[in-house]
Design a protein around this motif. Sequence first.
Motif, PDB file in Angstrom:
ATOM      1  N   SER A 100       2.329  75.922 -25.162  1.00 24.10           N
ATOM      2  CA  SER A 100       2.270  74.439 -24.621  1.00 24.10           C
ATOM      3  C   SER A 100       0.925  74.302 -23.910  1.00 24.10           C
ATOM      4  O   SER A 100       0.235  73.666 -23.718  1.00 24.10           O
ATOM      5  CB  SER A 100       3.356  73.947 -23.756  1.00 24.10           C
ATOM      6  OG  SER A 100       3.617  74.861 -22.819  1.00 24.10           O
ATOM      7  N   ASP A 101       0.495  75.558 -22.974  1.00 24.36           N
ATOM      8  CA  ASP A 101      -0.851  75.306 -22.134  1.00 24.36           C
ATOM      9  C   ASP A 101      -2.000  75.424 -23.072  1.00 24.36           C
ATOM     10  O   ASP A 101      -2.928  74.615 -22.829  1.00 24.36           O
ATOM     11  CB  ASP A 101      -0.710  76.590 -21.387  1.00 24.36           C
ATOM     12  CG  ASP A 101       0.317  76.704 -20.279  1.00 24.36           C
ATOM     13  OD1 ASP A 101       1.005  75.477 -19.899  1.00 24.36           O
ATOM     14  OD2 ASP A 101       0.592  77.678 -19.712  1.00 24.36           O
ATOM     15  N   LYS A 102      -1.774  76.187 -24.186  1.00 29.29           N
ATOM     16  CA  LYS A 102      -2.925  76.209 -25.019  1.00 29.29           C
ATOM     17  C   LYS A 102      -3.216  74.756 -25.788  1.00 29.29           C
ATOM     18  O   LYS A 102      -4.445  74.331 -25.843  1.00 29.29           O
ATOM     19  CB  LYS A 102      -2.681  77.135 -26.122  1.00 29.29           C
ATOM     20  CG  LYS A 102      -2.893  78.790 -25.589  1.00 29.29           C
ATOM     21  CD  LYS A 102      -2.688  79.684 -26.664  1.00 29.29           C
ATOM     22  CE  LYS A 102      -2.964  81.195 -26.219  1.00 29.29           C
ATOM     23  NZ  LYS A 102      -2.915  82.345 -27.426  1.00 29.29           N
ATOM     24  N   LEU A 103      -2.150  74.462 -26.280  1.00 24.24           N
ATOM     25  CA  LEU A 103      -2.353  72.817 -26.849  1.00 24.24           C
ATOM     26  C   LEU A 103      -2.596  71.971 -25.992  1.00 24.24           C
ATOM     27  O   LEU A 103      -3.499  71.152 -26.482  1.00 24.24           O
ATOM     28  CB  LEU A 103      -0.781  72.470 -27.376  1.00 24.24           C
ATOM     29  CG  LEU A 103      -0.078  73.363 -28.578  1.00 24.24           C
ATOM     30  CD1 LEU A 103       1.094  72.923 -28.795  1.00 24.24           C
ATOM     31  CD2 LEU A 103      -0.979  73.062 -29.981  1.00 24.24           C
ATOM     32  N   GLU A 104      -2.246  72.024 -24.798  1.00 27.58           N
ATOM     33  CA  GLU A 104      -2.787  70.923 -23.973  1.00 27.58           C
ATOM     34  C   GLU A 104      -4.235  71.051 -23.600  1.00 27.58           C
ATOM     35  O   GLU A 104      -5.153  70.106 -23.551  1.00 27.58           O
ATOM     36  CB  GLU A 104      -2.233  71.031 -22.207  1.00 27.58           C
ATOM     37  CG  GLU A 104      -2.595  69.921 -21.496  1.00 27.58           C
ATOM     38  CD  GLU A 104      -2.080  68.603 -22.122  1.00 27.58           C
ATOM     39  OE1 GLU A 104      -2.600  67.698 -21.730  1.00 27.58           O
ATOM     40  OE2 GLU A 104      -0.886  68.532 -22.768  1.00 27.58           O
ATOM     41  N   LYS A 105      -4.872  72.491 -23.483  1.00 25.90           N
ATOM     42  CA  LYS A 105      -6.366  72.507 -23.253  1.00 25.90           C
ATOM     43  C   LYS A 105      -7.087  72.350 -24.670  1.00 25.90           C
ATOM     44  O   LYS A 105      -8.215  71.662 -24.222  1.00 25.90           O
ATOM     45  CB  LYS A 105      -6.625  74.147 -23.071  1.00 25.90           C
ATOM     46  CG  LYS A 105      -5.893  74.408 -21.678  1.00 25.90           C
ATOM     47  CD  LYS A 105      -6.188  76.135 -21.398  1.00 25.90           C
ATOM     48  CE  LYS A 105      -5.772  76.432 -19.786  1.00 25.90           C
ATOM     49  NZ  LYS A 105      -5.939  77.841 -19.772  1.00 25.90           N
ATOM     50  N   ILE A 106      -6.534  72.471 -25.835  1.00 26.13           N
ATOM     51  CA  ILE A 106      -7.107  72.291 -26.962  1.00 26.13           C
ATOM     52  C   ILE A 106      -7.290  70.706 -26.977  1.00 26.13           C
ATOM     53  O   ILE A 106      -8.266  70.106 -27.513  1.00 26.13           O
ATOM     54  CB  ILE A 106      -6.321  72.899 -28.331  1.00 26.13           C
ATOM     55  CG1 ILE A 106      -6.403  74.373 -28.110  1.00 26.13           C
ATOM     56  CG2 ILE A 106      -7.004  72.386 -29.357  1.00 26.13           C
ATOM     57  CD1 ILE A 106      -5.832  75.054 -29.252  1.00 26.13           C
ATOM     58  N   LYS A 107      -6.090  69.948 -26.524  1.00 23.80           N
ATOM     59  CA  LYS A 107      -6.046  68.438 -26.558  1.00 23.80           C
ATOM     60  C   LYS A 107      -7.074  68.075 -25.908  1.00 23.80           C
ATOM     61  O   LYS A 107      -8.099  66.968 -26.323  1.00 23.80           O
ATOM     62  CB  LYS A 107      -4.831  68.236 -26.201  1.00 23.80           C
ATOM     63  CG  LYS A 107      -4.613  66.475 -26.106  1.00 23.80           C
ATOM     64  CD  LYS A 107      -3.167  66.164 -25.482  1.00 23.80           C
ATOM     65  CE  LYS A 107      -3.153  64.349 -25.369  1.00 23.80           C
ATOM     66  NZ  LYS A 107      -1.693  64.253 -24.845  1.00 23.80           N
ATOM     67  N   LYS A 108      -7.459  68.616 -24.481  1.00 21.16           N
ATOM     68  CA  LYS A 108      -8.462  68.008 -23.806  1.00 21.16           C
ATOM     69  C   LYS A 108      -9.781  68.245 -24.188  1.00 21.16           C
ATOM     70  O   LYS A 108     -10.582  67.582 -23.985  1.00 21.16           O
ATOM     71  CB  LYS A 108      -8.371  68.788 -22.313  1.00 21.16           C
ATOM     72  CG  LYS A 108      -7.362  68.369 -21.652  1.00 21.16           C
ATOM     73  CD  LYS A 108      -7.266  69.355 -20.163  1.00 21.16           C
ATOM     74  CE  LYS A 108      -6.033  68.727 -19.252  1.00 21.16           C
ATOM     75  NZ  LYS A 108      -6.040  69.348 -17.774  1.00 21.16           N
ATOM     76  N   GLU A 109     -10.109  69.350 -25.195  1.00 23.25           N
ATOM     77  CA  GLU A 109     -11.388  69.570 -25.737  1.00 23.25           C
ATOM     78  C   GLU A 109     -11.425  68.814 -26.840  1.00 23.25           C
ATOM     79  O   GLU A 109     -12.644  68.204 -26.989  1.00 23.25           O
ATOM     80  CB  GLU A 109     -11.597  70.973 -26.339  1.00 23.25           C
ATOM     81  CG  GLU A 109     -11.629  72.012 -25.195  1.00 23.25           C
ATOM     82  CD  GLU A 109     -12.929  71.847 -24.469  1.00 23.25           C
ATOM     83  OE1 GLU A 109     -14.090  71.666 -25.148  1.00 23.25           O
ATOM     84  OE2 GLU A 109     -12.909  72.042 -23.319  1.00 23.25           O
ATOM     85  N   TYR A 110     -10.684  68.358 -27.467  1.00 20.54           N
ATOM     86  CA  TYR A 110     -10.701  67.401 -28.510  1.00 20.54           C
ATOM     87  C   TYR A 110     -11.066  65.870 -28.284  1.00 20.54           C
ATOM     88  O   TYR A 110     -11.678  65.239 -28.887  1.00 20.54           O
ATOM     89  CB  TYR A 110      -9.157  67.257 -29.435  1.00 20.54           C
ATOM     90  CG  TYR A 110      -9.262  66.110 -30.481  1.00 20.54           C
ATOM     91  CD1 TYR A 110      -9.564  66.572 -31.625  1.00 20.54           C
ATOM     92  CD2 TYR A 110      -8.470  64.914 -30.443  1.00 20.54           C
ATOM     93  CE1 TYR A 110      -9.711  65.447 -32.659  1.00 20.54           C
ATOM     94  CE2 TYR A 110      -8.473  64.172 -31.177  1.00 20.54           C
ATOM     95  CZ  TYR A 110      -9.124  64.551 -32.686  1.00 20.54           C
ATOM     96  OH  TYR A 110      -9.005  63.439 -33.534  1.00 20.54           O
ATOM     97  N   PHE A 111     -10.556  65.458 -27.154  1.00 16.81           N
ATOM     98  CA  PHE A 111     -10.647  64.158 -26.712  1.00 16.81           C
ATOM     99  C   PHE A 111     -12.011  63.838 -25.582  1.00 16.81           C
ATOM    100  O   PHE A 111     -12.069  63.040 -24.981  1.00 16.81           O
ATOM    101  CB  PHE A 111      -9.461  63.495 -25.826  1.00 16.81           C
ATOM    102  CG  PHE A 111      -8.388  62.920 -26.722  1.00 16.81           C
ATOM    103  CD1 PHE A 111      -8.330  61.884 -27.674  1.00 16.81           C
ATOM    104  CD2 PHE A 111      -7.154  63.953 -26.884  1.00 16.81           C
ATOM    105  CE1 PHE A 111      -7.559  61.668 -28.525  1.00 16.81           C
ATOM    106  CE2 PHE A 111      -6.145  63.549 -27.816  1.00 16.81           C
ATOM    107  CZ  PHE A 111      -6.411  62.388 -28.560  1.00 16.81           C
TER     108      PHE A 111
END
Length: 529
Positions: free
Chosen positions: A513-524
């Motif tokens: 979940s932490d990785k997904l959240e960080k990847i999400k921030k990079e995406y947006f």
Amino acid sequence: MDLVAIIKAGINHDYDNQVFSYQNSFYSRPSITIKLLCIYSPSSDFFGVNISTDQSRFWGKLIPLDKKHGGVYKQNYELTAAISKKFPELDGNYLSSILWEYHHHMIDSKKEKNNVIEALVEENNEKTNTYYLNEFSNLLIKAKNIIFRGAPGTGKTYLANEIAADIVSKGRTKTISDLDDDEKKRIGFVQFHPSYDYTDFVEGLRPITTEDGIVSFQLKPGSFMSFINQAKTKKSIDGVDNFDEAWETFFDSVTEARIEGQGYNKLLSLTGKPIKNLLTYERGGVQGVYPEGTTMYWNYDQLYNIYRGLPGVPKGGLDNYRKAIINHLKSDYGLKDYQENSQVKEKTEDYVFIIDEINRGEISKIFGELFFSLDPDYRGNKEGVYTQYANLHTNPEEKFYIPDNVYIIGTMNDIDRSVDTFDFAMRRRFTFLEITAEASAEKMNLPKDVKEQMARLNTAIITIGGLTEDYQIGASYFKDISTPEVDDKMAPLWHTKLYPLLKDYFRGEHKASDKLEKIKKEYFAIEED
């Protein structure tokens, strides 16, 4: 003083410092500056590779360039930090040399690949005078079997269809919808899956029901064999068969001789001895002749078999007298040599068979003994191989082979869990080509800002997620959006396609979940020019 300032800030990793801007006269001179940073840094914080124009794309796949904070200097440091963290056992004193050689190896390999393709294009143009629209078409013509591998959504299937259209149309079009009906029939397509087997692909027994309601089994060709049979179908030309005409005249002559005297006496055996008093008869609607006073009867059907090169009777027998009659019909009654309607004349048009998701099936089980025929060196070898059901063929001696005019394209995802089913014997018979996410974005002409958002996501998958390039996401996912998604609440692509896929990537992983959240921030994240 500008040089001293930027060196001091670099050693302290103070990348928010104003010295990292175009106002510093040494900011745009990274070659000498990074070398000095390597010398004066207390530890191996910089690897000394000048991240200039031709290298920025290469290293940017791992660490994106942040123009607002530190530029190439920060990128250089973060590359070193990321690699040192990943491989703590690596001697930092050798890191610069290792990365420099790695960079050159990868760039040179790419150039070498392009040079090979260009050479094949030129060679094919000279040999066939055919100019294809897709660079990979020439490679397929040379290799016979190719497989496009790469991340999800990189357009491998679309590319395979383009090449197929290009080849069957002889370079007229890359679009299947522009092909005529005959050209479309020369493209085959199947998609492998875990339940797909030999009987689906090659041949197998299929249940049939007769008019009386009786269920039995009949041998039916599979998708690939049907396609190969179509590619091998011979073009028909008019044959020669005037047996009826010659027989009618001969039969009338023998009948007339009986009426006028003892019988027909012009027939000679194969050894030249006369066959005396030949008479005619008719039984069950079948005409025939026989020598008077004997039990030797030669009817129309038996003689017609001899004429076509077959045994006179199914069980075999002495056909010398029947052959003597055929010779007599040829010498005295104008019987011509038999010639079958369909003569051996192979098709010359090109055929392309596409196997989508080729690694999702159990390759050895699906192809069976056909892997021998797949070998490019055995294309067109009519000796071929016996299939598993050869004894049920009309001709049990018939062997399977793939003609020269058939080309095979496969597509596969390296991250698919069924990739291990692709054994080495089959791998040797295919040429593998990688389609990267970056290449797919270029080919599909994504808008610049959408392309950048896709690049940020793919970089994060590697740097944050710790995955390889095989897990990057291709341009097919982004081709339906014209602008980047910037609002989490209004991002259908992210919520319906990208996020579910990423969840599968990290399923069961620690801190997923932490990785997904960080990847999400990079995406947006929105980068300013």
